[in-house]
Structures are given as C-alpha cells and as structure tokens.
Design a protein around this motif. Structure first.
Motif, short mmCIF file in Angstrom:
data_model
loop_
_atom_site.label_atom_id
_atom_site.label_comp_id
_atom_site.label_asym_id
_atom_site.label_seq_id
_atom_site.Cartn_x
_atom_site.Cartn_y
_atom_site.Cartn_z
N LEU A 170 0.70 -1.35 0.17
CA LEU A 170 0.08 0.10 -0.04
C LEU A 170 0.81 1.48 -0.02
O LEU A 170 0.29 2.53 0.03
CB LEU A 170 -1.07 0.08 1.11
CG LEU A 170 -2.10 -0.99 1.17
CD1 LEU A 170 -2.99 -0.86 2.54
CD2 LEU A 170 -3.09 -0.80 0.10
N TYR A 173 0.08 4.33 -2.06
CA TYR A 173 -1.26 5.14 -1.84
C TYR A 173 -1.24 5.67 -0.67
O TYR A 173 -2.61 6.18 -0.24
CB TYR A 173 -2.41 3.99 -1.88
CG TYR A 173 -2.06 2.95 -3.09
CD1 TYR A 173 -2.24 3.38 -4.64
CD2 TYR A 173 -1.92 1.35 -3.05
CE1 TYR A 173 -2.11 2.83 -5.55
CE2 TYR A 173 -1.84 0.72 -4.01
CZ TYR A 173 -1.69 1.45 -5.41
OH TYR A 173 -1.53 0.36 -6.60
N ILE A 174 -0.19 5.79 0.30
CA ILE A 174 -0.63 6.24 1.54
C ILE A 174 0.71 7.32 1.92
O ILE A 174 1.69 6.94 1.20
CB ILE A 174 -0.41 4.82 2.69
CG1 ILE A 174 0.65 4.35 2.67
CG2 ILE A 174 -1.72 4.38 2.59
CD1 ILE A 174 0.67 3.16 3.97
N ASP A 175 0.47 7.83 2.98
CA ASP A 175 1.61 8.87 3.42
C ASP A 175 2.41 8.35 4.42
O ASP A 175 2.32 8.69 5.56
CB ASP A 175 0.90 10.26 3.91
CG ASP A 175 0.10 10.96 2.63
OD1 ASP A 175 0.41 10.91 1.71
OD2 ASP A 175 -1.06 11.15 3.05
N THR B 46 -6.62 11.64 14.47
CA THR B 46 -5.98 12.97 14.81
C THR B 46 -6.20 13.76 13.31
O THR B 46 -6.45 15.02 13.12
CB THR B 46 -4.34 12.97 15.01
OG1 THR B 46 -4.50 12.24 16.14
CG2 THR B 46 -3.69 14.52 15.39
N LYS B 167 -10.49 5.95 5.58
CA LYS B 167 -9.58 5.47 4.49
C LYS B 167 -10.24 4.85 3.19
O LYS B 167 -9.63 3.60 2.66
CB LYS B 167 -8.48 4.45 5.00
CG LYS B 167 -7.81 5.10 6.33
CD LYS B 167 -6.55 4.32 6.78
CE LYS B 167 -6.13 4.86 7.87
NZ LYS B 167 -4.63 4.67 8.45
N LEU B 170 -8.75 3.79 0.06
CA LEU B 170 -7.92 2.47 -0.36
C LEU B 170 -8.40 1.22 -0.53
O LEU B 170 -8.07 0.46 -0.90
CB LEU B 170 -7.01 2.05 0.92
CG LEU B 170 -5.94 3.27 1.47
CD1 LEU B 170 -5.04 2.81 2.62
CD2 LEU B 170 -4.97 3.32 0.44
N ARG B 200 -8.03 11.46 3.90
CA ARG B 200 -6.82 11.74 2.95
C ARG B 200 -7.47 12.62 1.77
O ARG B 200 -7.03 13.52 1.30
CB ARG B 200 -6.31 10.57 2.41
CG ARG B 200 -4.96 10.62 1.82
CD ARG B 200 -4.22 9.51 1.63
NE ARG B 200 -3.04 9.71 1.21
CZ ARG B 200 -2.51 9.52 0.11
NH1 ARG B 200 -3.28 8.80 -0.76
NH2 ARG B 200 -1.32 9.60 -0.39
#
Lengths: 222, 222
Positions: A170, A173-175, B46, B167, B170, B200
């Motif tokens: 993943l 697709y993620i930070d 958060t 999310k 995803l 996101r």
C-alpha cells in the motif's frame, strides 16, 4: 487506596510470572520455540500466520494459540492452513496472560511442535506488560498506522526482538515515510530486527521465514 | 484474591464515574458538546480532527484534549489547524480516565467552546470501560483493519453513537468487504450512525460535519 492498587497489580504480575516460568519450562522440555505475536487490531497477525503456515508447515512443525475478546474466526482461518490451533476467548480482557496460555497448551501437541505462535489480542499497549514464557516477541506494524507509532507506544516496541512492517504493497497510496519509521525504530528499539513485507502479495516474506528458522536453530541447535 | 480485585476495580470505576459526572456538569454549564473519539492506533483520529478543525473552525468553536502514552506530536498537528488543544500524556496507561480529562479542562477555554473532542489513546479495548462525561462516543474503524473488527471487539462498538469507516480511498487496493462491515455493525450496534469517508481525499466528510453539527443543535438547540 493507590497503595492497595499497586500491591494488587504486583500480585497479578507476580502470579503471571509464575505461570510464565512454568510455560517456559514446558517449552524447553518439548524443544518448542514460543513466539508472542503483538500488534494493533488489523495489522495482519492472522494473515502472517496463515502465510507462514502455508509456506513452512512442510519444513517445520508449527502450532498456534490465538487470543481474541470474542469469535473463533481467527482459529478457523489458521486451521484452514493445516496447523494445530487453539482459540482463547478473553471476554473483555485486553491482553493474554500466562495462565490463559497455559490452559491452551494442554490442547497443543507440544512434543511434536517446533514453533508455537501465540497471537495476542490486538492491542498496542496492555500486552507489553504480560510475559507469557515466550522466547521471542514480534511486533507487527501496519504501514497504514503511520511511521510515528514506535514513538507514541514505546513499551511494546522496546520489548520486541523483531518488528515487522506489513502492508508495504500500500506504500504508493499512503503517506508513510518508511525511512522515518526505521529511524524511529532505531531510536526506540535499536536491537530489534526490522523486516518489511506485504502478507497480501508475499513480497519480503522470505526474510521473515529465514529469520524465524534461524532463531529456532539458535535456541535448539541442529 | 479475585474478590479483592473485583472490589478494587469497582472502586476505580466508581471514582471514575464521580469525575465523569463532574465533567458532564461542567460541559452543560458551558454549553459544550463533548465527543469521545476512539479507535485503534493509526485509524485516523488526529487526521479527522485536523480536517474537522480546518473546515468547521469558522462556523463553530472547537477545542481538543488529546491522549497519548508519550509525545506531543498529535497536539502539535491539531494546534497547526488553529484550535485550542491540550496534550495528555498517560505514561503507560492504556486509556484516558475522567480525572485525566478533568485536569486538562482547566487549560481549555470552555466558555467559548461549542464542541470539545477528547481524542482517546489508540486502543480498541480498554477505553470502552471508562466514561469521561462525554455526550457522544465516536469510533473510527480504518478499512485496512478488516470488516470483522466489530465482531471481535464488541464492547467499544456497542457503546458507540457513531462509527466512522475511514480510509475508503484505499478500498480498490485492499480486501475489505464494506457491505459485510455494515452488516456486522448492524448486528453489534444497530443504533449507531455509520459514516464512510476518506480523511485523505476528503470524500464523504460532509456527512460527518453535518451529523456533528446536528448533534450540537439537538443538545443545545438554536
């Protein structure tokens, strides 16, 4: 009041240590390497065990004790991969303790087991305080949880022999800053092995298998 | 031994109830809607607060008390979005209790706050047992954690007024059955609002904002 609470906590931990010691003796007697598997809910503990069982069960004898508040879903998934498994339902308890594990051991064929995985309740805090008699603690961190988790939940990472960063498929697709995560781990648990993989695609799992079998050889020799 | 433990637990919970009641009185007096935000580590508590602050801070006055074992990272992120925030470090404690929250309230401008978010320690088990005096409990489930989590960790979902599935960006890359998740939630917490979004990308957040502001209007009227 607070003094009494502390004393009770000490008693609970002391009682846990006695059971943990007994478990450890049982593991030694049967030449079983015991691995306590810890993570947040949904980080991939059960999937890792299924993959490990699928790939290693013809090379080495595996067994699993799996803890969950409720359901037998995890035990059923793991049994599907063809290894002996016992489900421990903890009710409302947020962690496994050594006595719960001890009770499950009577349903495991220890004499023919090389590696026993103890899959803990999904919780990045409480299970850190309860030794189960295990040889190794393995913490799984899902990349989706963020690179700062070792700094925010240090106790569980500080006691880890190995930290596995899962769900690397993943990353596009993620930070998630994997180098920053490695830096954070080096700060909190400098002696832990760090292994990155994706249980979904299988990428990186070879290193996990090698590390695991090496640990078994180190403890019980060949 | 076990009788003594039960009595001590009852005393701890009783003490917590007293502080929770006092918090609730303080919230009422100041017309503050208090929201206890719960989830596993890394599910997006958060980030949701940062997005909520960015979009709502000119419409309604927000404030945050945020709990973590260690670090002030979350408070710094939230402060960056321009709302008053207090960091509570719990040390090794796996949940916030009402007394910790009470101590933090003296640093929050309650008289000019409409909604106070209390971001709990990332833990899907223990925080369920400790009321903080809040009006609402919101549980965030990251889609990456899997659709079976409500069945495996029922206590926290059973007390939720709202479950947010985060999310969702995803979903194309993971094996998450969102319909099955909704079925599981309907079984465990049939009265909870279920809202899906991606913090996101921002997709779906409007429904969250609307739900939240509606709750404030219901409690304190217009």
């Amino acid at each position: 009041m607070s003094t009494r609470i502390v004393r009770i906590e000490e008693k609970i931990l002391k009682k846990n240590e006695v059971s943990a010691f007994e478990n450890r003796e049982l593991f030694k007697k049967n030449k079983v390497l015991a691995v306590n598997l810890l993570s947040s809910p949904g980080a991939g503990k059960t999937t890792l065990l299924v993959r490990t069982a699928e790939l290693l069960k013809n090379r080495i004898n595996l067994a699993v004790s799996v803890g969950d508040l409720q359901t037998e879903a995890d035990a059923e998934r793991i049994a599907g991969a063809g290894v002996p498994v016992v489900q421990i339902n903890t009710g409302t308890a947020c962690h496994l303790d050594a006595n719960m594990v001890q009770k499950s051991l009577s349903h495991i064929p220890l004499e023919s087991t090389d590696i026993l995985f103890i899959e803990n309740v999904g919780n990045l805090v409480c299970p850190a305080s309860f030794g189960l008699g295990e040889h190794l603690r393995v913490v799984i961190l899902s990349a989706t949880e963020g690179e700062e988790k070792p700094l925010k939940y240090p106790p569980i990472f500080q006691t880890a022999h190995c930290v596995c960063i899962n769900k690397t498929d993943l990353l596009p697709y993620i930070d998630f800053d994997i180098n920053k995560c490695r830096e954070n781990l080096a700060r909190i648990c400098p002696n832990a092995e760090v292994i990155e993989f994706s249980c979904r695609t299988g990428e990186g799992l070879e290193r996990w298998f090698d590390w695991l079998i090496d640990r078994w050889k180190i403890v019980y020799g060949e």
